[in-house]
Design an enzyme around this catalytic site. Structure first.
Site, PDB file in Angstrom:
ATOM      1  N   HIS A 131      -2.288  -2.776  -6.301  1.00  0.00           N
ATOM      2  CA  HIS A 131      -1.490  -3.203  -5.156  1.00  0.00           C
ATOM      3  C   HIS A 131      -0.721  -4.480  -5.487  1.00  0.00           C
ATOM      4  CE1 HIS A 131      -3.914  -0.415  -2.682  1.00  0.00           C
ATOM      5  NE2 HIS A 131      -2.885  -0.454  -1.859  1.00  0.00           N
ATOM      6  N   LYS A 135      -1.601  -8.731  -1.325  1.00  0.00           N
ATOM      7  CA  LYS A 135      -2.697  -8.077  -0.607  1.00  0.00           C
ATOM      8  C   LYS A 135      -3.929  -8.963  -0.633  1.00  0.00           C
ATOM      9  CE  LYS A 135      -5.079  -3.668  -0.066  1.00  0.00           C
ATOM     10  NZ  LYS A 135      -4.757  -3.639   1.374  1.00  0.00           N
TER      11      LYS A 135
END
Length: 235
Positions: A131, A135
């Site tokens: 990700h 995040k």
């Protein structure tokens, strides 16, 4: 449909654009704590905020009998409390670790493969998620859902852990890299070969569309739901 967006970051902006194009009205765009006044009487709340505030955001909405679609991860140790609040207030709550249609099909494929592979102990299982660096939680909620799907179908494992698979703990590698929207892989590796299933998101639009579909579906319902109810058990 009147939608209140609680958590107006990148996802909130995308949901706003797509919902408006679909003919829905966004009546609130909040980064502060929701109240009955600032929510502006919506039909449904879509909540994409931060783990630290998600519980209270959802609680306020459900206590005011406003159904909630929640995509915030990293707070699930209190999810059971929220589900009780939804029932007590005859409201509706739907949590999704990922609202993408493709990811929810991937969840189903993951469980099917886990069931097929459960008797082949020569294959070691490992998960990986990648990700964007913004995040805040690791592993991702999607990776946890994948791990739970494997654990449910394979008696070898009783829990998941960060990093490498070890004994009865299924491992998840969590990698943070530039602006990656989300890539999830499940590996079955033996001494002679490897089986891999993988889902790659190209952008966040799929998450937003799925959240809006869930919001449309939940109107008029009460109880606790998942995307399985929306996509595979339509009522």
């Amino acid at each position: 449909m009147k939608i209140a967006l609680v958590g107006y970051g990148k996802m909130g902006h995308i949901i706003d654009q797509i919902a408006t194009k679909k003919g829905h009205e966004v009546v609130a765009r909040l980064n502060e704590t929701p109240t009955l006044e600032n929510l502006n009487n919506p039909d449904v709340v879509i909540e994409f905020s931060n783990p630290e505030v998600a519980f209270n955001n959802i609680k306020v909405c459900l206590e005011n009998k406003i159904p909630v679609i929640c995509g915030t991860t990293g707070w699930l140790d209190r999810k059971a409390e929220i589900e009780e609040i939804a029932v007590e207030n005859n409201s509706a709550f739907l949590y999704g670790s990922n609202f993408s249609l493709g990811v929810n099909l991937f969840f189903a494929l993951n469980e099917k493969l886990a069931n097929l592979m459960k008797d082949f102990s020569e294959y070691n299982i490992q998960l990986e998620e990648i990700h964007h660096t913004h995040k805040k939680d690791a592993p991702s909620g999607t990776a946890i859902s994948l791990a739970e799907g494997i654990i449910k179908n394979n008696e070898r494992f009783d829990a998941w852990k960060l990093e490498e698979t070890l004994n009865e703990e299924l491992g998840i590698f969590a990698i943070r890299q530039d602006e990656v929207p989300g890539t999830h892989s499940v590996y079955y590796k033996s001494e002679v070969d490897e089986i891999e299933i993988k889902h790659t998101a190209f952008n966040r639009n799929g998450f937003a569309v799925g959240a809006i579909i869930a919001a449309e579906w939940i109107i008029g319902k009460s109880g606790n739901f998942t995307m399985n109810d929306v996509l595979f058990n339509k009522q």
